[in-house]
Write an enzyme that holds these catalytic residues in place. Structure first.
Site, mmCIF file in Angstrom:
data_model
loop_
_atom_site.group_PDB
_atom_site.id
_atom_site.type_symbol
_atom_site.label_atom_id
_atom_site.label_comp_id
_atom_site.label_asym_id
_atom_site.label_seq_id
_atom_site.Cartn_x
_atom_site.Cartn_y
_atom_site.Cartn_z
ATOM 1 N N ASP A 137 0.857 -1.179 0.000
ATOM 2 C CA ASP A 137 0.000 0.000 0.000
ATOM 3 C C ASP A 137 0.895 1.231 0.000
ATOM 4 O OD1 ASP A 137 -2.469 1.493 0.250
ATOM 5 O OD2 ASP A 137 -1.864 1.914 2.304
ATOM 6 N N GLU A 192 -1.190 -0.928 -6.342
ATOM 7 C CA GLU A 192 -2.284 -0.219 -7.016
ATOM 8 C C GLU A 192 -1.714 0.564 -8.183
ATOM 9 O OE1 GLU A 192 -5.574 1.077 -3.805
ATOM 10 O OE2 GLU A 192 -3.541 1.608 -3.237
ATOM 11 N N CYS A 242 -12.971 -3.949 4.612
ATOM 12 C CA CYS A 242 -12.458 -4.691 5.770
ATOM 13 C C CYS A 242 -11.743 -5.935 5.251
ATOM 14 C CB CYS A 242 -13.607 -5.094 6.692
ATOM 15 S SG CYS A 242 -13.079 -6.216 8.011
ATOM 16 N N CYS A 281 -13.795 -9.256 6.885
ATOM 17 C CA CYS A 281 -15.133 -9.717 6.460
ATOM 18 C C CYS A 281 -15.543 -9.216 5.075
ATOM 19 C CB CYS A 281 -16.180 -9.319 7.497
ATOM 20 S SG CYS A 281 -16.555 -7.547 7.518
ATOM 21 N N CYS A 323 -13.893 -2.230 12.232
ATOM 22 C CA CYS A 323 -15.081 -2.794 11.597
ATOM 23 C C CYS A 323 -15.987 -3.418 12.644
ATOM 24 C CB CYS A 323 -14.639 -3.850 10.577
ATOM 25 S SG CYS A 323 -16.026 -4.579 9.660
ATOM 26 N N CYS A 361 -17.178 -6.200 12.569
ATOM 27 C CA CYS A 361 -16.858 -7.628 12.752
ATOM 28 C C CYS A 361 -15.802 -7.824 13.847
ATOM 29 C CB CYS A 361 -16.371 -8.255 11.441
ATOM 30 S SG CYS A 361 -14.678 -7.795 10.989
ATOM 31 N N ASP A 368 -3.249 1.444 6.760
ATOM 32 C CA ASP A 368 -2.380 1.086 5.632
ATOM 33 C C ASP A 368 -2.134 -0.428 5.571
ATOM 34 O OD1 ASP A 368 -2.248 3.777 5.156
ATOM 35 O OD2 ASP A 368 -0.263 4.071 6.019
#
Length: 205
Positions: free
Chosen positions: A23, A107, A160, A163, A178, A180, A187
């Site tokens: 990232d 990315e 997330c 999940c 999250c 969850c 990051d």
């Protein structure tokens, strides 16, 4: 056999077993899906501070004067040193990654657009991400390994990694939380999502 065909000999594709996601991080190059930071070295940061100081001195001198010329040479020397240090650091990082992984997932970022839109021009340029990814690409290719680029619109930050639910996260929020139960540095969470998406793309090839 000509030198060209000798050099262009078929490189066998390596079976992909070890994959890492990166990232992009403005302040430290990247955070990977193992939770490790690239961490631009401190000497490089110190050099940038010194460069800014010398550039300020230059701006106060009369353009074309002998003192201005001396200071201009001083600034150029520091710029060259900073560029060399950056290049060495990026070579070292890309070499490590290409030695340890069969595929690296990143990315597909528009750095020029980012620097203009976010007014981060200087820091994006100083970061050296473009140079780093080109080093990484050829080092991996030489070993029959792969650099996988995922779509820049992929919501790596909002998703997330546990999940898969997607939620908005402000730029100021450094931790991804999250419902969850997941609580991770944003990051690191992004890097895990980038890795997962890269594995999905590899499976569909």
């Amino acid at each position: 056999i000509s030198i060209l065909t000798e050099y262009e000999k078929e490189i066998e594709s390596k079976e992909i077993e070890k994959v890492v996601g990166l990232d992009f991080a403005m302040d430290g190059l990247f955070v990977d899906s193992e939770g490790e930071k690239a961490n631009h070295p401190k000497f490089y940061r110190q050099m940038l501070e010194k460069l800014a100081k010398e550039q300020r001195k230059l701006s106060r001198k009369k353009k074309g004067s002998s003192n201005w010329n001396k200071q201009r040479i001083q600034v150029a020397k520091i710029q060259e040193k900073v560029a060399n240090q950056r290049q060495n650091f990026l070579h070292h990082k890309s070499k490590n990654l290409s030695a340890n992984y069969d595929a690296v997932v990143i990315e597909d970022l528009d750095m020029k657009g980012m620097s203009q839109a976010l007014k981060f021009g200087k820091s994006v340029a100083d970061n050296g991400w473009g140079m780093f990814t080109s080093f990484l690409q050829y080092k991996l290719k030489e070993q029959g390994k792969q650099l996988i680029k995922i779509d820049k619109w992929f919501p790596s930050t909002k998703t997330c990694s546990n999940c898969g639910s997607v939620q908005e996260i402000k730029l100021s929020e450094r931790t991804y939380q999250c419902t969850c139960g997941l609580s991770l540095h944003r990051d690191y969470n992004s890097a895990l999502n980038i890795k997962k998406e890269g594995i999905r793309l590899l499976a569909s090839i």
